[in-house]
Design an enzyme around this catalytic site. Structure first.
Site, short mmCIF file in Angstrom:
data_model
loop_
_atom_site.label_atom_id
_atom_site.label_comp_id
_atom_site.label_asym_id
_atom_site.label_seq_id
_atom_site.Cartn_x
_atom_site.Cartn_y
_atom_site.Cartn_z
N HIS A 308 23.95 -27.99 -30.65
CA HIS A 308 22.50 -27.96 -30.83
C HIS A 308 22.04 -26.52 -30.89
CE1 HIS A 308 18.24 -28.82 -30.31
NE2 HIS A 308 18.54 -30.02 -30.73
N ASP A 365 21.90 -37.49 -30.99
CA ASP A 365 22.29 -38.33 -32.13
C ASP A 365 23.69 -38.90 -32.00
OD1 ASP A 365 19.96 -38.29 -33.48
OD2 ASP A 365 20.37 -36.37 -34.40
N1 CMC Z 1 31.65 -29.14 -34.93
C1 CMC Z 1 32.51 -28.07 -34.98
N2 CMC Z 1 32.11 -26.79 -34.84
C2 CMC Z 1 30.80 -26.56 -34.64
C3 CMC Z 1 29.87 -27.62 -34.57
C4 CMC Z 1 30.34 -28.94 -34.71
N3 CMC Z 1 29.48 -29.98 -34.66
N4 CMC Z 1 28.62 -27.11 -34.37
C5 CMC Z 1 28.78 -25.78 -34.31
N5 CMC Z 1 30.09 -25.44 -34.46
C6 CMC Z 1 30.66 -24.10 -34.36
C7 CMC Z 1 30.35 -23.25 -35.59
O1 CMC Z 1 31.37 -23.37 -36.56
C8 CMC Z 1 30.29 -21.88 -34.97
O2 CMC Z 1 31.58 -21.44 -34.71
P1 CMC Z 1 31.94 -19.85 -34.81
O3 CMC Z 1 31.09 -19.19 -33.77
O4 CMC Z 1 33.40 -19.79 -34.56
O5 CMC Z 1 31.59 -19.43 -36.20
C9 CMC Z 1 29.63 -22.11 -33.62
O6 CMC Z 1 29.98 -23.45 -33.26
C10 CMC Z 1 28.10 -21.98 -33.63
O7 CMC Z 1 27.61 -22.82 -34.65
P2 CMC Z 1 26.27 -22.55 -35.46
O8 CMC Z 1 26.34 -23.30 -36.75
O9 CMC Z 1 26.02 -21.08 -35.52
O10 CMC Z 1 25.18 -23.19 -34.51
P3 CMC Z 1 23.70 -23.52 -34.90
O11 CMC Z 1 22.90 -23.38 -33.67
O12 CMC Z 1 23.27 -22.75 -36.10
O13 CMC Z 1 23.80 -25.05 -35.36
C11 CMC Z 1 23.81 -27.40 -35.36
C12 CMC Z 1 23.41 -26.13 -34.60
C13 CMC Z 1 23.18 -28.61 -34.65
C14 CMC Z 1 23.23 -27.36 -36.79
C15 CMC Z 1 25.35 -27.51 -35.39
O14 CMC Z 1 25.86 -27.53 -34.09
C16 CMC Z 1 25.84 -28.72 -36.19
O15 CMC Z 1 25.99 -28.64 -37.41
N6 CMC Z 1 26.08 -29.87 -35.48
C17 CMC Z 1 26.46 -31.10 -36.17
C18 CMC Z 1 25.22 -31.78 -36.72
C19 CMC Z 1 24.38 -32.42 -35.66
O16 CMC Z 1 24.88 -33.12 -34.78
N7 CMC Z 1 23.04 -32.23 -35.76
C20 CMC Z 1 22.07 -32.87 -34.87
C21 CMC Z 1 21.33 -31.91 -34.03
S1 CMC Z 1 20.45 -32.77 -32.72
C22 CMC Z 1 19.21 -33.63 -33.55
C23 CMC Z 1 18.06 -32.78 -33.92
O17 CMC Z 1 17.44 -32.21 -33.01
O18 CMC Z 1 17.77 -32.74 -35.12
#
Ligand code: CMC
Length: 430
Positions: A308, A365
């Site tokens: 998240h 989710d």
């Molecule tokens: N699976 C594997 N690796 C992940 C995941 C995941 N679900 N989420 C983040 N990472 C890794 C990412 O590759 C990165 O690694 P590194 O630092 O080595 O490059 C690190 O964790 C940080 O990720 P980020 O993309 O910079 O984090 P963010 O804060 O920009 O993204 C997120 C948050 C929710 C978009 C992301 O965690 C994600 O894509 N999760 C899966 C989709 C999901 O479940 N979304 C629902 C969010 S809750 C409902 C809502 O509020 O809308």
């Protein structure tokens, strides 16, 4: 505004800006960079708004490190235990919990705005049978502006309130209609003798040929899910509603834009993506492979329902929902093998250093899709369910935005990385 300032100096030019510190009632303070460009010639660069507050808001507070979520100051755990979705919607919109008479009026108003115009029903006929319900909902909600000219004057507080009530009232009707059309069943009218969630389930599942047997557990579970999804401060879809709202666009257009933003798999589309992922993994034995794939950056695969942007310890909504998930499945007598996959995946990821180091925990989710499935809601409808609940938050923020004096149109700046100025070259000289 506090009397503190942060001084930012460009050592090269010795130009500096004294930036007033803006503090809220809770949470980290910010400094106001509104005059930064004028004083120093610099913009700030913050893709994804990692460190930027786009607005002041009194609706919802999140502390991502502590796993705290408050609606108008009330902890989500207390609301989940004691309140109901419509009361929470009232709270989000009005800022205070309603007295009994205030709630009765609100419920009456919502209940008596649930119908769709007959001609709006015809819109659904224009879609191909396999249209995604999010596409239908987005279009139908946007089209409400064509029907309700009496609530388009955004300068009139009474018209704004009426639009907010209409949106909360009609979203379930539109959502159920989208589903019914997609399966070729007749669209049902809302039954005003039922409560909000039971009414929605009735519109979803009632068939003309026999009475619908509904478990009270289903409506209760849905109500809880709606409470948990009702608002989440400046998330992508709410920020979209506010950005569109800042242009003076009508509320139906703003909420249709919010639905569009919610659809993405990184936001509200994640609950649908979770179920697809669990089905793809197939059985608990294959979880290890899926975890390895998610860790491999080249695979392009992420564990849906994990991580998240704000919660970096745990998602308080996930804690509540996890508990409910087992209870609901037990009470409804559902024995879903996907739940075994989900539980195995949860445990595997929580132990894996990749996920632990990055603070990637199951989010709301991860569990909501499993419960929706148990309630008989088809996968394509999961994000629509999220949209019904989040409409309460969207309209609360839209109303707040229009009660804010001196609001400005949202207009981010950019760091231009294209070609420098150059002269046009005639086609035969290229
Ligand atoms: N699976 C594997 N690796 C992940 C995941 C995941 N679900 N989420 C983040 N990472 C890794 C990412 O590759 C990165 O690694 P590194 O630092 O080595 O490059 C690190 O964790 C940080 O990720 P980020 O993309 O910079 O984090 P963010 O804060 O920009 O993204 C997120 C948050 C929710 C978009 C992301 O965690 C994600 O894509 N999760 C899966 C989709 C999901 O479940 N979304 C629902 C969010 S809750 C409902 C809502 O509020 O809308």
């Amino acid at each position: 505004m506090s009397d503190k300032t942060v001084v930012l100096t460009d050592a090269a030019s010795n130009r500096s800006a004294s930036l007033p510190v803006v503090a809220g009632t809770m949470g980290d303070p910010a400094f106001d960079i509104g005059k930064l460009n004028k004083d120093t010639g610099y913009f700030t660069y913050d893709p994804g708004f990692m460190s930027t507050a786009a607005t002041k808001s009194a609706v919802t507070f999140i502390d991502g490190d502590q796993g705290v979520l408050l609606y108008r100051g009330y902890p989500i755990e207390q609301l989940a235990k004691n309140s109901n979705f419509l009361e929470v919607a009232y709270l989000l919109i009005n800022g205070e919990l309603p007295r009994a008479d205030e709630f009765a009026k609100f419920e009456h108003d919502v209940t008596h705005h649930t119908m769709m115009r007959e001609s709006l029903k015809n819109f659904f006929q224009g879609f191909h049978y396999d249209a995604h319900p999010m596409a239908m909902c987005m279009a139908a909600v946007g089209s409400l502006a064509a029907f309700y000219h009496d609530s388009l004057d955004i300068a009139d507080p009474a018209q704004r309130k009426l639009a907010a009530i209409r949106l909360i009232a009609k979203m379930p009707t539109i959502a159920a209609a989208a589903y019914r059309y997609s399966i070729g069943w007749p669209i049902r009218y809302p039954r005003n003798n039922l409560e909000y969630c039971s009414r929605f389930l009735h519109m979803m599942f009632e068939v003309p040929s026999e009475p619908l047997q509904m478990s009270p557990v289903a409506a209760k579970a849905l109500d809880l899910l709606f409470i948990l999804h009702a608002d989440h401060e400046q998330n992508a879809s709410t920020s979209t509603v506010r950005l569109v709202g800042s242009t003076g666009a009508n509320p139906y257009a703003c909420v249709a834009a919010g639905i569009a933003a919610l659809w993405g798999p990184a936001h509200g589309g994640a609950n649908e993506a979770v179920l697809k992922m669990l089905a793809e993994i197939g059985d608990a034995k294959s979880v290890g492979k899926a975890v390895e794939r998610a860790k491999d950056k080249n695979s392009g695969f992420r564990l849906m329902g994990f991580g998240h942007r704000v919660y970096k310890n745990f998602d308080p909504r996930a804690t509540i929902i996890r508990e409910m998930c087992h209870k609901v499945l037990g009470e409804l007598g559902v024995n879903d093998p996907l739940l075994d996959v989900a539980m195995e995946l949860e445990q595997a990821a929580l132990k894996d250093p990749y996920f632990v180091e990055r603070k990637l925990y199951p989010n709301v989710d991860f569990y909501s899709g499993i419960i929706y499935k148990a309630l008989g809601i088809p996968t394509e409808m999961f994000t629509v369910m999220f949209a019904i609940a989040r409409t309460a938050g969207w309209v609360a923020h839209w109303l707040e935005q229009h009660e804010t004096p001196d609001a400005k149109i949202g207009r981010p700046r950019q760091i231009y990385t294209g070609a420098s100025t150059r002269d046009y070259v005639a086609a035969d000289k290229r």
